[in-house]
Scaffold this motif. Structure first.
Motif, short mmCIF file in Angstrom:
data_model
loop_
_atom_site.label_atom_id
_atom_site.label_comp_id
_atom_site.label_asym_id
_atom_site.label_seq_id
_atom_site.Cartn_x
_atom_site.Cartn_y
_atom_site.Cartn_z
N ALA A 1 0.78 -1.15 -0.03
CA ALA A 1 0.18 0.01 0.06
C ALA A 1 0.79 1.18 0.12
O ALA A 1 0.63 2.06 -0.80
CB ALA A 1 -0.87 -0.10 1.17
N ALA A 2 1.87 1.25 0.92
CA ALA A 2 2.95 2.60 1.03
C ALA A 2 3.45 2.74 -0.33
O ALA A 2 3.54 3.79 -1.04
CB ALA A 2 3.65 2.33 2.33
N HIS A 3 3.92 1.68 -0.68
CA HIS A 3 4.60 1.47 -2.08
C HIS A 3 3.82 2.22 -3.17
O HIS A 3 4.38 2.67 -4.32
CB HIS A 3 5.21 0.18 -2.27
N GLY A 4 2.40 1.78 -3.26
CA GLY A 4 1.51 2.26 -4.11
C GLY A 4 1.25 3.71 -3.78
O GLY A 4 0.31 4.26 -4.81
N GLY A 5 1.53 4.33 -2.80
CA GLY A 5 1.11 5.63 -2.50
C GLY A 5 -0.12 5.98 -1.37
O GLY A 5 -0.49 6.84 -1.38
N PHE A 6 -0.42 4.83 -0.94
CA PHE A 6 -1.63 4.88 -0.09
C PHE A 6 -1.12 4.99 1.46
O PHE A 6 0.07 4.37 1.75
CB PHE A 6 -2.53 3.50 -0.24
N THR A 7 -1.99 5.62 2.27
CA THR A 7 -1.57 6.04 3.68
C THR A 7 -2.82 5.29 4.41
O THR A 7 -2.41 5.34 5.70
CB THR A 7 -1.66 7.61 3.95
N ALA A 8 -3.56 4.90 3.89
CA ALA A 8 -4.64 3.93 4.62
C ALA A 8 -5.41 3.17 3.71
O ALA A 8 -5.47 3.34 2.48
CB ALA A 8 -5.81 5.03 5.33
N VAL A 9 -5.64 1.91 4.07
CA VAL A 9 -6.47 0.77 3.43
C VAL A 9 -7.55 0.40 4.17
O VAL A 9 -7.45 0.35 5.68
CB VAL A 9 -5.61 -0.35 2.80
N CYS A 10 -8.63 -0.28 3.79
CA CYS A 10 -9.63 -0.79 4.31
C CYS A 10 -9.64 -2.06 3.96
O CYS A 10 -9.90 -2.61 2.92
CB CYS A 10 -11.12 -0.15 4.04
N ALA A 11 -9.51 -3.00 5.11
CA ALA A 11 -9.19 -4.46 5.06
C ALA A 11 -10.56 -5.23 5.15
O ALA A 11 -11.13 -4.92 6.02
CB ALA A 11 -8.35 -4.86 6.01
N MET A 12 -10.80 -5.94 4.30
CA MET A 12 -12.03 -6.92 4.06
C MET A 12 -11.97 -8.06 4.68
O MET A 12 -10.88 -8.60 5.02
CB MET A 12 -12.32 -7.48 2.58
N PRO A 13 -12.96 -8.49 5.25
CA PRO A 13 -13.02 -9.42 6.53
C PRO A 13 -13.05 -10.90 5.91
O PRO A 13 -13.26 -11.96 6.95
CB PRO A 13 -14.53 -9.28 7.19
N ASN A 14 -12.78 -11.37 4.57
CA ASN A 14 -13.18 -12.87 4.39
C ASN A 14 -11.84 -13.41 4.43
O ASN A 14 -10.87 -14.05 3.62
CB ASN A 14 -13.31 -12.94 2.68
N THR A 15 -11.18 -13.46 5.78
CA THR A 15 -10.08 -14.01 6.29
C THR A 15 -10.49 -15.32 7.10
O THR A 15 -11.47 -15.64 6.90
CB THR A 15 -9.22 -13.04 7.32
N SER A 16 -9.55 -16.22 7.63
CA SER A 16 -9.72 -17.11 8.31
C SER A 16 -9.06 -17.16 9.61
O SER A 16 -7.85 -17.38 9.67
CB SER A 16 -9.33 -18.66 7.45
N PRO A 17 -9.79 -17.10 10.68
CA PRO A 17 -11.17 -16.87 10.73
C PRO A 17 -11.66 -15.70 10.01
O PRO A 17 -10.79 -14.70 10.03
CB PRO A 17 -11.70 -16.98 12.23
N VAL A 18 -12.95 -15.66 9.71
CA VAL A 18 -13.77 -14.35 9.14
C VAL A 18 -13.45 -13.20 10.26
O VAL A 18 -13.86 -13.69 11.61
CB VAL A 18 -14.92 -14.79 8.97
N ILE A 19 -13.46 -11.80 9.89
CA ILE A 19 -13.43 -10.92 10.91
C ILE A 19 -14.97 -10.69 11.15
O ILE A 19 -15.61 -9.72 10.72
CB ILE A 19 -12.70 -9.61 10.49
N ASP A 20 -15.79 -11.31 12.05
CA ASP A 20 -17.16 -11.27 12.21
C ASP A 20 -17.32 -11.05 13.75
O ASP A 20 -18.45 -11.41 14.20
CB ASP A 20 -17.76 -12.51 11.90
#
Ligand code: DOR
Ligand code: ZN
Ligand code: ZN
Length: 387
Positions: free
Chosen positions: A38-57
């Motif tokens: 993200a930083a390399h691409g110029g972003f200072t913030a990202v919103c992370a999606m919850p489809n991880t394992s476990p799901v961020i629920d």
């Protein structure tokens, strides 16, 4: 002291749709590598999606992502919680508890919410917390095992199609439910001309609807998928027609589109290095997004810098209820420095991401971020991540 003559300084860019894969899929990406990308691409913030394992629920999951980001992150990480337990199904997640622990939006990205009654319950609940429901619009009954856009491409390639209607019907449904519930609706990765028309009409009606588009749906089309079946171009929703891509660009120019996001979806080489039908959906985007937007939209005169900042910094913060960043003294010091004349070629070996599944390897771009500052501290200087 850095000499910034010839550079463009803008409020820190925010990518409100990113898959950081941690916890659970660290072979694809983790919070350390994804925030470096993200930083390399110029972003200072990202919103992370919850489809991880476990799901961020649940709240503990939200706290986990926040803690990892604080410990190893190279940008701010805004957490999106899941609407439903485990993503999909008909049990509401405790959005109120996640909200209390800092979640800034809710989504079932990657799956979508199939049942209209469930979607209504999600929106009724989320409305109480004044946070948007972000929706991945996909009707499984129509999409089934679709691999590419349904139409010329699916016929030419001999693969199952993923029709535009598989997205548009859900957009129409969710706009109707926005009208019913009053809950703010953010339509993720719109890819079709008619889908965008639905959003345009909803906005004209005064409904609290926002939407986003990705660089790959604007700058790549189904025509790019040749007989070599490049799995890097397998993405959900699929690359659409040239007319659809042109409609998205028109929507960026006319104000219908609120945000440009990447849907950065890293996968390992071995997952992508197999038959098209067996490869997972998704492509990376954090390290190519700004260069693509500068090259194809700003340099081409489709939009100016002000509109780019609106799409990539101001609107994402507003939708996620983050504090605005201005260049006025006393503001949050999240800044991105852009070299508008830097010519570069996208190379698979040049990413900070763990993943190489970009659809733009080989693309020749002009313009990129050179420096990023988060809360006044440099996270990238002259193109190098600050350790
Ligand atoms: O292509 C995609 N990949 N689309 C999604 O909605 C999910 C994502 C992923 O998680 O890999
Ligand atoms: Zn999605
Ligand atoms: Zn996504």
């Amino acid at each position: 002291e850095r000499d910034l003559s010839g550079k463009v300084v803008v409020p820190g860019l925010v990518d409100m749709h990113v898959h950081l894969r941690e916890p659970g899929f660290e072979q694809k990406e983790d919070i350390a590598s994804g925030t470096r990308a993200a930083a390399h691409g110029g972003f200072t913030a990202v919103c992370a999606m919850p489809n991880t394992s476990p799901v961020i629920d649940n709240a503990l999951g939200v706290e986990y992502v926040k803690a990892r980001a604080a410990a190893v992150g190279k940008c701010r990480v805004i957490v999106a919680g899941a609407c439903s337990k485990g993503l999909g199904g008909d049990t509401l997640a405790d959005m109120g508890d996640m909200r209390a622990h800092g979640a800034k939006a809710f989504t079932d990205d990657g799956r979508g919410i199939q049942d209209a009654g469930m979607m209504r319950r999600v929106m009724d609940y989320a409305k109480q917390f004044d946070l948007p429901v972000m929706v991945h619009c996909q009707d499984d009954g129509l999409v089934g095992e679709g691999q590419v856009n349904e139409g010329v491409a699916s016929t030419r390639l001999g693969m199952l199609g993923w029709p535009a209607e598989g997205e548009e019907i859900e957009i129409a449904r969710d706009i109707a439910l926005c009208r019913l519930t009053g809950c703010a609706l953010h339509v993720q990765h719109v890819t079709t001309a008619r889908g965008l028309d639905l959003v345009r009409a909803a906005k004209a009606e005064g409904l609290p609807v926002t939407c986003e588009v990705t660089p790959h749906h604007m700058f790549l089309t189904e025509d790019a998928i040749g007989p070599d079946y490049p799995t890097a171009l397998k993405v959900n929703p699929p690359l659409r027609t040239a007319a659809d891509a042109a409609a998205l660009i028109a929507g960026v120019a006319d104000g219908t589109v609120d945000a440009i996001v990447t849907d950065h979806a890293p996968h390992t080489d071995w997952e992508k290095d197999r038959e098209f039908e067996l490869a997972p959906f998704g492509m990376t985007g954090l390290e190519t997004s700004l260069g693509l937007v500068l090259t194809h939209l700003v340099r081409e005169g489709v939009i100016g810098y002000e509109r780019m900042v609106e799409l990539m910094a101001v609107a994402p913060r507003a939708i996620l209820h983050e504090e605005p960043v201005t260049l006025a003294a006393g503001s949050v010091a999240d800044l991105t420095v852009i070299d508008p004349e830097a010519a570069w070629t996208v190379e698979a070996g040049g990413f900070c991401s763990k993943a190489n599944n970009s659809g733009f390897v080989g693309a020749e771009l002009v313009g990129r971020a050179t420096d990023t500052y988060v809360g006044g501290y440099a996270t990238m200087e002259d193109g190098a991540i600050v350790e």
